[in-house]
Design an enzyme around this catalytic site. Structure first.
Site, PDB file in Angstrom:
ATOM      1  N   HIS A 159     -12.138  13.960  63.999  1.00 45.48           N
ATOM      2  CA  HIS A 159     -11.466  13.697  65.275  1.00 45.48           C
ATOM      3  C   HIS A 159     -10.198  12.884  65.049  1.00 45.48           C
ATOM      4  CE1 HIS A 159     -14.029  15.442  68.224  1.00 45.48           C
ATOM      5  NE2 HIS A 159     -15.081  14.680  67.971  1.00 45.48           N
ATOM      6  N   CYS A 233      -6.824  17.670  65.043  1.00 40.22           N
ATOM      7  CA  CYS A 233      -6.072  18.209  66.181  1.00 40.22           C
ATOM      8  C   CYS A 233      -4.689  17.565  66.277  1.00 40.22           C
ATOM      9  CB  CYS A 233      -6.826  17.971  67.484  1.00 40.22           C
ATOM     10  SG  CYS A 233      -8.397  18.838  67.582  1.00 40.22           S
ATOM     11  N   ARG A 242      -3.441  22.433  65.101  1.00 37.85           N
ATOM     12  CA  ARG A 242      -4.086  21.714  64.016  1.00 37.85           C
ATOM     13  C   ARG A 242      -3.052  21.163  63.038  1.00 37.85           C
ATOM     14  NH1 ARG A 242      -7.280  22.154  67.240  1.00 37.85           N
ATOM     15  NH2 ARG A 242      -9.408  23.021  67.149  1.00 37.85           N
TER      16      ARG A 242
END
Length: 255
Positions: A159, A233, A242
């Protein structure tokens, strides 16, 4: 003297309007408070909870690896063991026998990824599911890609925002930076070689055994090797694209 006429219907309508406006205002304030609490929960509490959990897991792995059983112990995750029967190395001196890593189970933490430039140490777990891996603040290993130190492409995801956000500052990595992957038996050091600032979320070429972007073919490789791929991300607080960082294996040393 003229007596004023009171229009009760007009007064009632005005009172209804006032109640509606007041109730609407109270509702908006309530909704605003709820939304603020949700934002605080998402941006602060989930980060704190996941980060602390990930740090505990790193410490647990390090304790396990440093335990009395050592690198050849049979701990709960991917124990690294020497097997003469499997390797066909009967009679070979122990220092020349190859360790065989048991396949880690789904969502099982089995390695530690460290990035000195980012002051990052995070557990690596098998799989990239949100609930089982990423939302715990872990780095997730893409199933089907190589394991640490093996030929091919050791590809992981993390993340960038919320839930521990281990890869929040991944964009700060530059060629020449080191990324260390520690397992029960071996410490692997990769050196950052290329950075792809943005590509499609569906660009599977970046985690191929020989990684090369299908969206931006000028980024990637054209020969087999020992690669590391870090993905997250981008831009921040979105999941539209990405960011990809590639490294190549520089060294491997026993723990």
């Amino acid at each position: 003297m003229r007596i004023p006429v009171v229009h009760h219907a007009a007064l009632r309508r005005r009172a209804v309007r006032h109640r509606f406006v007041r109730s609407g205002g109270e509702l908006l304030v309530t909704v605003g408070v709820v939304l603020m609490l949700l934002v605080v929960h998402q941006l602060w509490w989930t980060n704190r909870e996941a980060r602390e959990g990930a740090e505990r897991k790193v410490r647990a792995l390090e304790r396990e690896w440093g335990g009395p059983e050592g690198p050849s112990g049979s701990g709960d995750i991917g124990a690294w063991a020497t097997s003469d029967a499997v390797n066909g190395t009967a009679g070979t001196p122990p220092q020349r026998r190859h360790a065989v890593a048991a396949r880690p189970g789904r969502s099982q933490a089995y390695a530690v990824l460290a990035v000195p430039r980012l002051s990052l140490r995070a557990p690596v777990a098998e799989g990239v599911s949100k609930t089982g891996v990423l939302d715990k603040g872990y780095v997730g290993h893409y199933p089907g890609t190589a394991q640490p130190g093996r030929a091919g492409n050791f590809a992981v995801a993390g993340h960038r925002n919320t839930h521990g956000e281990p890869f929040r500052h991944l964009d700060r990595l530059r060629p020449g930076d080191s990324v260390v992957v520690e397992t029960r038996s071996t410490t692997y050091t990769y050196v950052v070689d290329q950075v792809l600032p943005r590509t499609s979320a569906a660009d599977g070429g970046v985690i191929a055994p020989v990684p090369r972007s299908r969206v931006s073919p000028s980024h990637g490789y054209d020969r087999r090797g020992h690669y590391l791929t870090l993905t997250t991300c981008t831009p921040q607080f979105t999941s539209r694209y990405r960011l990809v960082v590639w490294g190549v294996l520089a060294s491997a040393r026993p723990r």
